[in-house]
Design a protein around this motif. Structure first.
Motif, PDB file in Angstrom:
ATOM      1  N   ARG A 181       0.838  -1.191   0.000  1.00 22.66           N
ATOM      2  CA  ARG A 181       0.000   0.000   0.000  1.00 22.66           C
ATOM      3  C   ARG A 181       0.881   1.253   0.000  1.00 22.66           C
ATOM      4  O   ARG A 181       2.071   1.176   0.280  1.00 22.66           O
ATOM      5  CB  ARG A 181      -0.849   0.077   1.288  1.00 22.66           C
ATOM      6  N   ALA A 182       0.258   2.376  -0.267  1.00 24.28           N
ATOM      7  CA  ALA A 182       0.933   3.662  -0.092  1.00 24.28           C
ATOM      8  C   ALA A 182       0.387   4.301   1.174  1.00 24.28           C
ATOM      9  O   ALA A 182      -0.820   4.239   1.434  1.00 24.28           O
ATOM     10  CB  ALA A 182       0.665   4.569  -1.291  1.00 24.28           C
ATOM     11  N   ILE A 183       1.263   4.880   1.983  1.00 25.56           N
ATOM     12  CA  ILE A 183       0.833   5.504   3.239  1.00 25.56           C
ATOM     13  C   ILE A 183       1.620   6.786   3.509  1.00 25.56           C
ATOM     14  O   ILE A 183       2.585   7.096   2.820  1.00 25.56           O
ATOM     15  CB  ILE A 183       1.045   4.561   4.430  1.00 25.56           C
ATOM     16  N   SER A 184       1.185   7.489   4.550  1.00 25.03           N
ATOM     17  CA  SER A 184       1.914   8.661   5.019  1.00 25.03           C
ATOM     18  C   SER A 184       2.728   8.283   6.257  1.00 25.03           C
ATOM     19  O   SER A 184       2.348   7.373   6.984  1.00 25.03           O
ATOM     20  CB  SER A 184       0.932   9.780   5.397  1.00 25.03           C
ATOM     21  N   SER A 198       4.410  15.032   4.418  1.00 24.98           N
ATOM     22  CA  SER A 198       3.713  14.835   3.149  1.00 24.98           C
ATOM     23  C   SER A 198       4.431  13.833   2.246  1.00 24.98           C
ATOM     24  O   SER A 198       3.979  13.555   1.145  1.00 24.98           O
ATOM     25  CB  SER A 198       3.593  16.170   2.415  1.00 24.98           C
ATOM     26  N   PRO A 200       5.331  10.460   0.755  1.00 27.99           N
ATOM     27  CA  PRO A 200       4.668   9.151   0.751  1.00 27.99           C
ATOM     28  C   PRO A 200       5.640   8.008   1.025  1.00 27.99           C
ATOM     29  O   PRO A 200       6.812   8.083   0.659  1.00 27.99           O
ATOM     30  CB  PRO A 200       4.109   9.051  -0.667  1.00 27.99           C
ATOM     31  N   LEU A 201       5.138   6.973   1.682  1.00 22.70           N
ATOM     32  CA  LEU A 201       5.936   5.770   1.944  1.00 22.70           C
ATOM     33  C   LEU A 201       5.242   4.563   1.311  1.00 22.70           C
ATOM     34  O   LEU A 201       4.023   4.553   1.143  1.00 22.70           O
ATOM     35  CB  LEU A 201       6.063   5.529   3.448  1.00 22.70           C
ATOM     36  N   LEU A 202       6.051   3.567   0.978  1.00 21.54           N
ATOM     37  CA  LEU A 202       5.481   2.315   0.471  1.00 21.54           C
ATOM     38  C   LEU A 202       5.471   1.298   1.604  1.00 21.54           C
ATOM     39  O   LEU A 202       6.517   0.968   2.160  1.00 21.54           O
ATOM     40  CB  LEU A 202       6.290   1.783  -0.715  1.00 21.54           C
ATOM     41  N   SER A 225       9.699   6.327  -0.496  1.00 23.36           N
ATOM     42  CA  SER A 225       9.185   6.065  -1.842  1.00 23.36           C
ATOM     43  C   SER A 225      10.208   6.405  -2.918  1.00 23.36           C
ATOM     44  O   SER A 225      10.080   5.975  -4.059  1.00 23.36           O
ATOM     45  CB  SER A 225       7.909   6.859  -2.074  1.00 23.36           C
TER      46      SER A 225
END
Lengths: 237, 237
Positions: A181-184, A198, A200-202, A225
């Motif tokens: 997923r992609a998350i903050s 802001s 994004p992390l994977l 990311s």
DNA sequence: GAGTGGTCTAGACCACCCC
DNA sequence: GGGTGGTCTAGACCACTCG
């Protein structure tokens, strides 16, 4: 040693070397039988490896053809190692690990279910930040049953848990089930991965299995990311 | 029709129905040969399907065992359809598509390379936003060679390009090569996906192939991170 | 040592593609 | 109709696990 793997490797090299260009038909299975002096099933198994890799396609009634792919993609596919930890994927770089947390706890209900253990069993509760060439790459939240993976100490965490499992404990890793997923980032990650809120992390959520079928690891990894790409080839059945 | 698939399905159902519990040994290949009245290679092929799915593991010299997985994971694995477009994955919901851009252009050098066409060939240049139950889910940037996929009009884009390719043009889709990253939205995406600039998106870059090996689509999809999870099972060779 | 799954053979028939 | 890859058989030997 194993014929079909050797043959698969040989054909793969020929494709990558430009022996067979994009879209070109490979020799017939019957011809390859003669060429390598093996049975047709062995050839089939070899070529099926290349289909899995994404390098060729087969059409019943027509033949086997090299996929129309870019040289760059072809190299990617060929190196595709679906299964490696942080240490392997960052080979050649200077690695460092920072241990944020290293406890033993009872798993909550959800994690106990995923590891198929009881909530009164014990698991390691580990948080680590991994650096490559001085840059923070990923933060890993790991839970492992101490019964399955005994004897972990700080020096293991500083190097590679997977290396310890395979070479010290002599256990074999069989597979991993992943959700991506992609998350903050949260506050901890903003601090340790040195990113803004802001950024994004994977997220890679993973359950990993030993070759006897037991789950030995539940982990969540949050990757910067700009430092990770996840690649996959899917073939229609 | 095909024996090994029927057998694989049968065993899969037995596992999911709780016939075989986590960690339990399956019948020996020899026994299953007798049970289903087929040869051993056919049984092997059937069980290998379940290994690929992630439901069981095999150990030479020991036997075949059900993996220690959660019921929830088991269902996920069993439904795992690696290969579907937006229309399939959101079945049952009310779907809507908004066309942002629909042109024909020359591909730039990079895209021409990925599609293995020339820069003076023509490709569709499509941007679409897809909604499920009124909510924006994903924005898709698609490039397709018009030679391979002729006759696309607006009504095709409003429904499903994949449906058109398979049922109107009668072409077969063979595979997709994907790269997955986490990214931040740009201005267009903030507007159309109705997110803030700090909202992470999951990027799926994809090259899709026909069953003759030709690349027919280069696309980049940016998914709302609260609406997508990418799942994968990787097996060590 | 007994028994497991892994690999391989030589041959057969079938579904499908293309001419 | 001729030829492709897909499936399947019956049997063999091997590498490996486990008691």
């Amino acid at each position: 040693m194993i014929k079909y793997q050797e043959i698969a490797n040989d054909i793969r090299k020929n494709i990558l070397a430009g022996q067979y260009l994009s879209g070109v038909q490979l020799p017939l299975e019957k011809e390859m039988c003669a060429q390598y002096n093996v049975s047709r099933i062995t050839i089939k198994k070899a070529v099926d490896e290349l289909v899995k890799l994404g390098l060729v396609i087969k059409r019943r009634g027509a033949g086997t053809f090299v996929k129309s792919i870019d040289d760059e993609d072809a190299k990617d596919l060929s190196m595709a190692r679906q299964f490696t930890g942080f240490t392997e994927t960052n080979k050649g770089k200077t690695l460092r690990t920072e241990i944020i947390k290293f406890d033993v706890v009872h798993p909550d209900k959800e994690i106990a279910a995923k590891l198929q253990i009881a909530t009164d069993d014990f698991v390691y509760d580990i948080i680590r930040v991994r650096f490559a060439d001085g840059m923070p790459i990923v933060i890993e939240y790991t839970k492992m049953p101490i019964n399955l993976i005994p004897g972990i100490k700080k020096d293991v965490l500083l190097k590679s848990i997977y290396f310890y499992i395979q070479h010290q404990l002599k256990l074999k890793i069989q597979s991993a089930h992943r959700s991506i997923r992609a998350i903050s980032p949260n506050a901890l990650e903003i601090e340790h991965l040195k990113v803004r809120d802001s950024f994004p992390l994977l997220e890679v959520e993973q359950i990993a299995f030993l070759d006897d079928g037991r789950a030995f690891e539940y982990s969540i990894s949050h990757h910067r990311s700009d430092q990770i790409v996840f690649k996959s080839v899917s073939i229609r059945q």
